[in-house]
Motif scaffolding. Structure first.
Motif, PDB file in Angstrom:
ATOM      1  N   ARG A   4       0.856  -1.189   0.000  1.00  0.00           N
ATOM      2  CA  ARG A   4       0.000   0.000   0.000  1.00  0.00           C
ATOM      3  C   ARG A   4       0.894   1.241   0.000  1.00  0.00           C
ATOM      4  NH1 ARG A   4      -5.231  -0.966   0.216  1.00  0.00           N
ATOM      5  NH2 ARG A   4      -5.975  -2.988   0.964  1.00  0.00           N
ATOM      6  N   ASP A   5       1.345   1.603  -1.186  1.00  0.00           N
ATOM      7  CA  ASP A   5       2.323   2.678  -1.335  1.00  0.00           C
ATOM      8  C   ASP A   5       1.832   3.782  -2.264  1.00  0.00           C
ATOM      9  OD1 ASP A   5       2.296   1.198  -3.629  1.00  0.00           O
ATOM     10  OD2 ASP A   5       4.469   0.977  -3.798  1.00  0.00           O
ATOM     11  N   ARG A   6       0.516   3.860  -2.474  1.00  0.00           N
ATOM     12  CA  ARG A   6      -0.049   4.866  -3.361  1.00  0.00           C
ATOM     13  C   ARG A   6      -1.121   5.674  -2.648  1.00  0.00           C
ATOM     14  NH1 ARG A   6       3.926   3.731  -5.770  1.00  0.00           N
ATOM     15  NH2 ARG A   6       4.110   2.902  -7.899  1.00  0.00           N
ATOM     16  N   LEU A   7      -1.326   6.904  -3.137  1.00  0.00           N
ATOM     17  CA  LEU A   7      -2.291   7.836  -2.560  1.00  0.00           C
ATOM     18  C   LEU A   7      -3.300   8.208  -3.638  1.00  0.00           C
ATOM     19  CD1 LEU A   7       0.409  10.169  -0.984  1.00  0.00           C
ATOM     20  CD2 LEU A   7      -0.891   8.400   0.230  1.00  0.00           C
ATOM     21  N   LEU A   8      -4.580   8.122  -3.316  1.00  0.00           N
ATOM     22  CA  LEU A   8      -5.633   8.477  -4.266  1.00  0.00           C
ATOM     23  C   LEU A   8      -6.181   9.862  -3.935  1.00  0.00           C
ATOM     24  CD1 LEU A   8      -7.640   7.817  -6.554  1.00  0.00           C
ATOM     25  CD2 LEU A   8      -9.107   6.729  -4.817  1.00  0.00           C
ATOM     26  N   ALA A   9      -6.148  10.738  -4.929  1.00  0.00           N
ATOM     27  CA  ALA A   9      -6.737  12.072  -4.794  1.00  0.00           C
ATOM     28  C   ALA A   9      -7.896  12.190  -5.783  1.00  0.00           C
ATOM     29  CB  ALA A   9      -5.694  13.153  -5.071  1.00  0.00           C
ATOM     30  N   ILE A  10      -9.043  12.610  -5.278  1.00  0.00           N
ATOM     31  CA  ILE A  10     -10.209  12.864  -6.130  1.00  0.00           C
ATOM     32  C   ILE A  10     -10.365  14.378  -6.245  1.00  0.00           C
ATOM     33  CG2 ILE A  10     -12.678  12.551  -6.430  1.00  0.00           C
ATOM     34  CD1 ILE A  10     -11.138   9.940  -6.585  1.00  0.00           C
ATOM     35  N   ASP A  11     -10.261  14.888  -7.462  1.00  0.00           N
ATOM     36  CA  ASP A  11     -10.354  16.327  -7.706  1.00  0.00           C
ATOM     37  C   ASP A  11     -11.656  16.602  -8.457  1.00  0.00           C
ATOM     38  OD1 ASP A  11     -10.052  18.988  -8.315  1.00  0.00           O
ATOM     39  OD2 ASP A  11      -8.021  18.820  -9.098  1.00  0.00           O
ATOM     40  N   VAL A  12     -12.591  17.258  -7.778  1.00  0.00           N
ATOM     41  CA  VAL A  12     -13.929  17.487  -8.324  1.00  0.00           C
ATOM     42  C   VAL A  12     -14.022  18.926  -8.821  1.00  0.00           C
ATOM     43  CG1 VAL A  12     -16.407  17.426  -7.850  1.00  0.00           C
ATOM     44  CG2 VAL A  12     -14.871  15.796  -6.713  1.00  0.00           C
ATOM     45  N   GLY A  13     -13.955  19.085 -10.130  1.00  0.00           N
ATOM     46  CA  GLY A  13     -14.066  20.403 -10.730  1.00  0.00           C
ATOM     47  C   GLY A  13     -15.468  20.668 -11.242  1.00  0.00           C
ATOM     48  N   CYS A  63     -13.195   6.255 -10.993  1.00  0.00           N
ATOM     49  CA  CYS A  63     -12.536   5.176 -10.247  1.00  0.00           C
ATOM     50  C   CYS A  63     -12.676   3.830 -10.968  1.00  0.00           C
ATOM     51  CB  CYS A  63     -13.091   5.093  -8.831  1.00  0.00           C
ATOM     52  SG  CYS A  63     -12.561   6.455  -7.767  1.00  0.00           S
ATOM     53  N   LYS A  64     -13.836   3.579 -11.580  1.00  0.00           N
ATOM     54  CA  LYS A  64     -14.010   2.341 -12.345  1.00  0.00           C
ATOM     55  C   LYS A  64     -13.048   2.306 -13.536  1.00  0.00           C
ATOM     56  CE  LYS A  64     -18.772   1.147 -11.147  1.00  0.00           C
ATOM     57  NZ  LYS A  64     -20.170   0.997 -11.643  1.00  0.00           N
ATOM     58  N   ALA A  65     -12.918   3.441 -14.221  1.00  0.00           N
ATOM     59  CA  ALA A  65     -11.984   3.503 -15.351  1.00  0.00           C
ATOM     60  C   ALA A  65     -10.546   3.331 -14.877  1.00  0.00           C
ATOM     61  CB  ALA A  65     -12.153   4.830 -16.083  1.00  0.00           C
ATOM     62  N   LEU A  66     -10.241   3.866 -13.685  1.00  0.00           N
ATOM     63  CA  LEU A  66      -8.900   3.695 -13.118  1.00  0.00           C
ATOM     64  C   LEU A  66      -8.588   2.212 -12.934  1.00  0.00           C
ATOM     65  CD1 LEU A  66      -6.374   4.960 -11.702  1.00  0.00           C
ATOM     66  CD2 LEU A  66      -7.695   4.853  -9.582  1.00  0.00           C
ATOM     67  N   HIS A  67      -9.545   1.459 -12.423  1.00  0.00           N
ATOM     68  CA  HIS A  67      -9.318   0.029 -12.186  1.00  0.00           C
ATOM     69  C   HIS A  67      -9.227  -0.756 -13.489  1.00  0.00           C
ATOM     70  CE1 HIS A  67      -9.589   0.714  -7.977  1.00  0.00           C
ATOM     71  NE2 HIS A  67     -10.855   1.052  -8.004  1.00  0.00           N
ATOM     72  N   ARG A  68      -9.975  -0.308 -14.495  1.00  0.00           N
ATOM     73  CA  ARG A  68      -9.874  -0.989 -15.788  1.00  0.00           C
ATOM     74  C   ARG A  68      -8.490  -0.818 -16.394  1.00  0.00           C
ATOM     75  NH1 ARG A  68     -15.160   1.053 -16.614  1.00  0.00           N
ATOM     76  NH2 ARG A  68     -14.326   2.779 -17.856  1.00  0.00           N
ATOM     77  N   GLU A  69      -7.948   0.391 -16.278  1.00  0.00           N
ATOM     78  CA  GLU A  69      -6.646   0.668 -16.889  1.00  0.00           C
ATOM     79  C   GLU A  69      -5.480   0.206 -16.013  1.00  0.00           C
ATOM     80  OE1 GLU A  69      -6.001   4.496 -18.535  1.00  0.00           O
ATOM     81  OE2 GLU A  69      -8.027   4.684 -19.370  1.00  0.00           O
ATOM     82  N   HIS A  70      -5.708   0.170 -14.705  1.00  0.00           N
ATOM     83  CA  HIS A  70      -4.643  -0.227 -13.768  1.00  0.00           C
ATOM     84  C   HIS A  70      -5.234  -1.234 -12.776  1.00  0.00           C
ATOM     85  CE1 HIS A  70      -2.236   3.217 -15.223  1.00  0.00           C
ATOM     86  NE2 HIS A  70      -3.380   3.881 -15.196  1.00  0.00           N
ATOM     87  N   PRO A  71      -5.412  -2.469 -13.176  1.00  0.00           N
ATOM     88  CA  PRO A  71      -6.119  -3.450 -12.345  1.00  0.00           C
ATOM     89  C   PRO A  71      -5.517  -3.673 -10.964  1.00  0.00           C
ATOM     90  CG  PRO A  71      -5.810  -4.271 -14.581  1.00  0.00           C
ATOM     91  CD  PRO A  71      -4.997  -3.035 -14.470  1.00  0.00           C
ATOM     92  N   ASP A  72      -4.207  -3.439 -10.816  1.00  0.00           N
ATOM     93  CA  ASP A  72      -3.562  -3.707  -9.533  1.00  0.00           C
ATOM     94  C   ASP A  72      -3.554  -2.494  -8.609  1.00  0.00           C
ATOM     95  OD1 ASP A  72      -1.849  -2.204 -11.129  1.00  0.00           O
ATOM     96  OD2 ASP A  72      -0.054  -3.002 -10.136  1.00  0.00           O
ATOM     97  N   MET A  73      -4.079  -1.349  -9.101  1.00  0.00           N
ATOM     98  CA  MET A  73      -3.906  -0.103  -8.349  1.00  0.00           C
ATOM     99  C   MET A  73      -4.716  -0.082  -7.066  1.00  0.00           C
ATOM    100  SD  MET A  73      -2.022   2.570  -8.603  1.00  0.00           S
ATOM    101  CE  MET A  73      -1.647   2.858 -10.339  1.00  0.00           C
ATOM    102  N   GLY A  74      -5.931  -0.623  -7.081  1.00  0.00           N
ATOM    103  CA  GLY A  74      -6.785  -0.556  -5.900  1.00  0.00           C
ATOM    104  C   GLY A  74      -6.141  -1.140  -4.668  1.00  0.00           C
ATOM    105  N   ALA A  75      -5.419  -2.239  -4.839  1.00  0.00           N
ATOM    106  CA  ALA A  75      -4.790  -2.904  -3.696  1.00  0.00           C
ATOM    107  C   ALA A  75      -3.617  -2.107  -3.147  1.00  0.00           C
ATOM    108  CB  ALA A  75      -4.329  -4.296  -4.101  1.00  0.00           C
ATOM    109  N   ARG A  76      -3.140  -1.116  -3.907  1.00  0.00           N
ATOM    110  CA  ARG A  76      -1.970  -0.351  -3.478  1.00  0.00           C
ATOM    111  C   ARG A  76      -2.329   0.976  -2.806  1.00  0.00           C
ATOM    112  NH1 ARG A  76       2.578  -0.584  -8.159  1.00  0.00           N
ATOM    113  NH2 ARG A  76       3.807   0.166  -6.390  1.00  0.00           N
ATOM    114  N   ILE A  77      -3.625   1.330  -2.813  1.00  0.00           N
ATOM    115  CA  ILE A  77      -4.035   2.617  -2.253  1.00  0.00           C
ATOM    116  C   ILE A  77      -3.995   2.552  -0.721  1.00  0.00           C
ATOM    117  CG2 ILE A  77      -5.881   4.314  -2.082  1.00  0.00           C
ATOM    118  CD1 ILE A  77      -4.612   4.133  -4.852  1.00  0.00           C
ATOM    119  N   ALA A  78      -3.192   3.428  -0.132  1.00  0.00           N
ATOM    120  CA  ALA A  78      -3.054   3.465   1.328  1.00  0.00           C
ATOM    121  C   ALA A  78      -4.051   4.405   1.985  1.00  0.00           C
ATOM    122  CB  ALA A  78      -1.631   3.868   1.699  1.00  0.00           C
ATOM    123  N   GLY A  79      -4.484   5.412   1.265  1.00  0.00           N
ATOM    124  CA  GLY A  79      -5.415   6.393   1.800  1.00  0.00           C
ATOM    125  C   GLY A  79      -5.857   7.320   0.697  1.00  0.00           C
TER     126      GLY A  79
END
Length: 521
Positions: A4-13, A63-79
């Motif tokens: 878990r070495d990644r950080l997810l930021a949601i930017d709502v414009g 977030c769904k598109a993120l998982h489609r393009e990077h299937p392993d990313m969800g398991a790496r999100i620390a916060g």
């Protein structure tokens, strides 16, 4: 090391939602954008509104598109953390369902009736010359418009929050929001970074009750954890920590690393701004608050050009659709072609000057504000107009710099530039030349998202404080050095033509307003 070495930021414009994944060094590893079409609805002139659920749906889609393009990313999100547009209001009923659409920060409607203030406050505001300012504040408050124009919906309101607070509730199931997100028409004490005391005049000025507002949490502190339902929708782990970050502009300042008083963050976004950050509360525009920074205990001194790089979008739409089409055929950004066309034009656009006051500001400019383009001759082309727009915005931002320096008695010596306009080399060079300072582009143009990621990293304990996180996660990008000849030319134009131009045109703007009214009217 933990996976878990990644950080997810949601930017709502306003126009899109972006899901951004950073590491502990501030490197952007994934970026998914979900567009919002249309950005808002205008059922009547001056209105700007959008269903609150549209923003949540865009987060889910990103977030769904993120998982489609990077299937392993969800398991790496620390916060994760969320940053959102400022001053967009959402009102909800007792079942936590929105009552009508969210009222956007772009909305220009005004309440015809507002709550009456006690005589003591009215007298004090009159003595201070603030009667008009307070009246404008009250009429612009979405809660007051609803109380006056949709009283039944107003009576059913159980929660009155900003968009960020609504989305935090969708993520965590709790009514909390970041201290740094509270920029809007609310009973908020900016100096103390908390809801106003029960004796504050704002409670009488705005039709909002204390129990309708969310609990406030300082940046870097936990807001809560993802609910099972939100985790399923986003494809993330249930119980994932959600951390307090702040509004988009506050996170942008942090993501640029502008956390000392000598470094200015210049945002070339839809609303162009110049900000400095300091631990002392100071109002650089009289009776306009300093906003809470995305760092605990800090404040941002902000000057806005409300219609900032919106002017570039306006110019492309109204005068340069052929250039936009040509750029699309060449698979290039339209701004890149426009940059090429203005490069041969010298400083000052051969005497064409843009006053970028297309919309009123907060006290400055006033409610009579109009924009102006002056100095036309038969030699001017569309390229001159485009360059003059970039120069006019740079001049207006320089005015902001001078106001900040005068009020704070301290020089600005460094420019960190972000926002979509910072991708234009010509805009960056013009800014450096007009300011007479080196202008440094951020290493990523996703600075708001990076600011949110910095707060997540601090919340997770990866860094001891925000300063340490900034040092590790913010890096220098392209550097633009001012040209001495251009500095001299722009200094003359600024001092002899631009500065004071609004004051000279103000009587005309006032007569136009009297004749034609305002957009909201």
């Amino acid at each position: 090391m933990s996976t878990r070495d990644r950080l997810l930021a949601i930017d709502v414009g306003t126009q899109s939602v972006r899901a951004l994944v950073f590491d502990r060094h501030g490197t952007l590893h994934a970026r998914i954008q979900s567009h919002i079409e249309p950005p808002y609805h205008a059922p009547e002139p001056g209105y700007a509104e959008q269903q609150a659920s549209v923003f949540w749906d865009a987060i889910v889609a990103a977030c769904k598109a993120l998982h489609r393009e990077h299937p392993d990313m969800g398991a790496r999100i620390a916060g994760m953390a969320l940053t959102a547009q400022r001053a967009t209001s959402v009102f909800l009923d007792a079942d936590d369902q929105p009552i009508g659409p969210a009222i956007s920060w772009l909305d220009q409607r005004r309440a015809t009736e507002v709550p009456a203030l006690p005589r003591l406050w009215r007298t004090l505001f009159a003595v201070l010359g603030l009667t008009g300012t307070i009246d404008s504040f009250q009429r612009a408050a979405p809660a007051n418009w609803r109380a006056a124009h949709t009283p039944e919906a107003h009576r059913r309101t159980r929660r009155a929050v900003l968009l960020s607070g609504y989305l935090v509730h969708r993520l965590t199931g709790v009514w909390r929001d970041s201290v740094s997100a509270q920029v809007g028409y609310l009973p908020f004490d900016y100096k103390r970074r908390r809801w106003a005391s029960r004796f504050d005049w704002k409670w009488r000025a705005v039709a909002i009750a204390r129990d309708q507002l969310p609990e406030l949490v300082e940046p870097g502190e936990p807001l809560g954890m993802l609910t099972d339902g939100a985790a399923r929708a986003l494809g993330l782990a249930p119980g994932l920590g959600v951390f307090s970050a702040g509004a988009d502009k506050a996170c942008e300042v942090l993501g640029c690393g502008a956390i000392d008083a000598q470094t200015a963050c210049v945002s070339l976004g839809t609303t162009a701004t110049i900000n400095t950050c300091r631990s002392v509360y100071r109002e650089v525009t009289r009776f306009v608050p300093a906003y809470p920074a995305a760092v605990p205990g800090y404040f941002t001194d902000e000057i806005q050009i409300y219609r900032g790089f919106w002017l570039v979008s306006w110019f492309k739409q109204e005068f340069a659709l052929d250039t936009v089409d040509a750029a699309a055929r060449e698979q290039r950004a339209a701004e890149a072609l426009l940059d090429e066309r203005i490069a041969p034009i010298g400083p000052g656009s051969d005497g064409l000057v843009v006053l970028p006051t297309w919309s009123p500001g907060v006290r400055i400019p006033g409610p009579e504000a109009r924009g102006a383009i002056i100095g036309f001759t038969d030699t001017h082309t569309r390229a001159h107009v485009y360059r003059a727009i970039l120069e006019g915005l740079a001049f207006a931002l320089r005015e902001g710099r001078e106001r900040i320096e005068k009020r704070t008695h301290g020089p600005i010596t460094c420019l960190r530039v972000s926002g979509g306009g910072s991708q234009s080399d010509q805009a960056m060079q013009i800014l450096a030349d007009v300011f007479g300072l080196p202008a440094e582009r951020a290493h990523t143009h996703e600075t708001s998202g990076l600011g949110a990621a910095i707060n997540t990293a601090v919340g997770l304990g990866w860094y001891a404080d925000h300063a340490a996180a900034v040092q590790a996660m913010v890096h220098a990008g392209a550097h633009f050095v001012p040209n001495p000849l251009a500095i001299a030319a722009y200094d003359t134009i600024y001092r002899d033509v631009f500065r004071g131009l609004y004051a000279r045109l103000k009587p005309v703007f006032c007569r136009i307003r009297t004749t034609f009214g305002t957009q909201a009217d």
